[in-house]
Design a protein around this motif. Structure first.
Motif, short mmCIF file in Angstrom:
data_model
loop_
_atom_site.label_atom_id
_atom_site.label_comp_id
_atom_site.label_asym_id
_atom_site.label_seq_id
_atom_site.Cartn_x
_atom_site.Cartn_y
_atom_site.Cartn_z
N ASN A 83 -12.31 18.90 -11.54
CA ASN A 83 -11.66 18.45 -11.11
C ASN A 83 -11.94 17.95 -8.76
O ASN A 83 -11.45 17.17 -8.87
CB ASN A 83 -10.72 17.89 -10.91
CG ASN A 83 -10.18 17.26 -12.85
OD1 ASN A 83 -10.57 16.75 -13.08
ND2 ASN A 83 -9.24 17.90 -13.34
N PHE A 84 -11.81 19.58 -8.46
CA PHE A 84 -12.34 19.51 -7.86
C PHE A 84 -13.41 18.33 -6.78
O PHE A 84 -13.72 18.06 -5.61
CB PHE A 84 -12.79 20.85 -6.98
CG PHE A 84 -13.77 21.24 -6.96
CD1 PHE A 84 -15.14 21.69 -6.47
CD2 PHE A 84 -14.41 21.69 -8.91
CE1 PHE A 84 -16.25 21.59 -6.48
CE2 PHE A 84 -15.51 22.15 -9.23
CZ PHE A 84 -16.39 22.54 -7.61
N LEU A 85 -14.71 18.21 -7.58
CA LEU A 85 -15.37 17.32 -7.20
C LEU A 85 -14.90 15.88 -6.92
O LEU A 85 -15.58 15.00 -6.17
CB LEU A 85 -16.41 17.60 -7.85
CG LEU A 85 -17.82 18.66 -8.44
CD1 LEU A 85 -18.48 18.44 -9.01
CD2 LEU A 85 -18.11 19.20 -6.73
N ASP A 86 -13.79 15.57 -6.63
CA ASP A 86 -13.48 14.22 -6.77
C ASP A 86 -13.06 13.74 -5.68
O ASP A 86 -13.18 12.58 -4.54
CB ASP A 86 -11.81 13.97 -8.31
CG ASP A 86 -12.56 13.89 -8.97
OD1 ASP A 86 -13.71 13.23 -9.48
OD2 ASP A 86 -11.89 13.95 -9.81
N ASP A 87 -12.54 15.39 -4.96
CA ASP A 87 -12.46 15.13 -3.47
C ASP A 87 -12.78 15.32 -2.78
O ASP A 87 -12.74 15.20 -1.21
CB ASP A 87 -11.35 15.73 -3.14
CG ASP A 87 -9.59 16.02 -3.84
OD1 ASP A 87 -9.64 14.61 -4.04
OD2 ASP A 87 -8.74 16.92 -4.14
N GLU A 88 -14.60 15.36 -2.97
CA GLU A 88 -16.03 15.92 -2.02
C GLU A 88 -16.29 14.52 -1.74
O GLU A 88 -16.03 13.53 -2.47
CB GLU A 88 -16.85 16.36 -2.69
CG GLU A 88 -16.72 17.47 -3.27
CD GLU A 88 -16.06 18.91 -2.52
OE1 GLU A 88 -17.13 18.91 -1.35
OE2 GLU A 88 -15.71 19.49 -1.79
N PRO A 89 -16.74 14.10 -0.88
CA PRO A 89 -16.84 12.82 0.01
C PRO A 89 -18.70 12.86 -0.56
O PRO A 89 -19.12 13.89 -1.15
CB PRO A 89 -17.36 13.33 1.42
CG PRO A 89 -17.27 14.74 2.16
CD PRO A 89 -16.82 15.43 0.53
N ASP A 90 -19.01 11.82 -0.50
CA ASP A 90 -20.42 11.65 -1.20
C ASP A 90 -20.71 11.27 0.15
O ASP A 90 -21.54 11.02 1.07
CB ASP A 90 -20.23 9.76 -1.34
CG ASP A 90 -19.35 9.76 -3.19
OD1 ASP A 90 -19.42 10.38 -3.50
OD2 ASP A 90 -18.89 8.93 -3.04
N LEU A 91 -21.85 12.15 0.35
CA LEU A 91 -22.73 13.12 1.17
C LEU A 91 -24.04 11.93 0.53
O LEU A 91 -24.76 11.77 2.06
CB LEU A 91 -23.19 14.14 1.05
CG LEU A 91 -22.17 14.85 1.16
CD1 LEU A 91 -22.98 16.81 1.46
CD2 LEU A 91 -21.60 14.94 2.38
#
Length: 69
Positions: free
Chosen positions: A51-59
């Motif tokens: 779930n932490f990946l939901d807050d990661e920017p799309d690089l």
């Protein structure tokens, strides 16, 4: 739960020779199937471990770099 049955099975397994126990182990592991890719994905989604990946920017985008052939 049938505790007596389980205890009886344990005693039977312990009475087997090493070779017989190895055969039993092999047969039991062959009987059990591994989860499919779909089941693993569902488990990861429901478990929330990523779930932490939901807050990661799309690089990266499809326009970045060269296509892999």
């Amino acid at each position: 739960m049938n505790t007596k049955l389980v205890e009886s099975i344990v005693q039977i397994v312990l009475s087997l020779t090493k070779e017989e126990q190895d055969l039993l182990t092999e047969r039991l592991f062959n009987f059990l199937s591994e989860p499919s890719t779909r089941e693993l994905v569902q488990l990861a989604q429901k478990g929330g471990a990523f779930n932490f990946l939901d807050d990661e920017p799309d690089l990266y985008t499809l326009a970045d770099g060269e296509p892999v052939l």
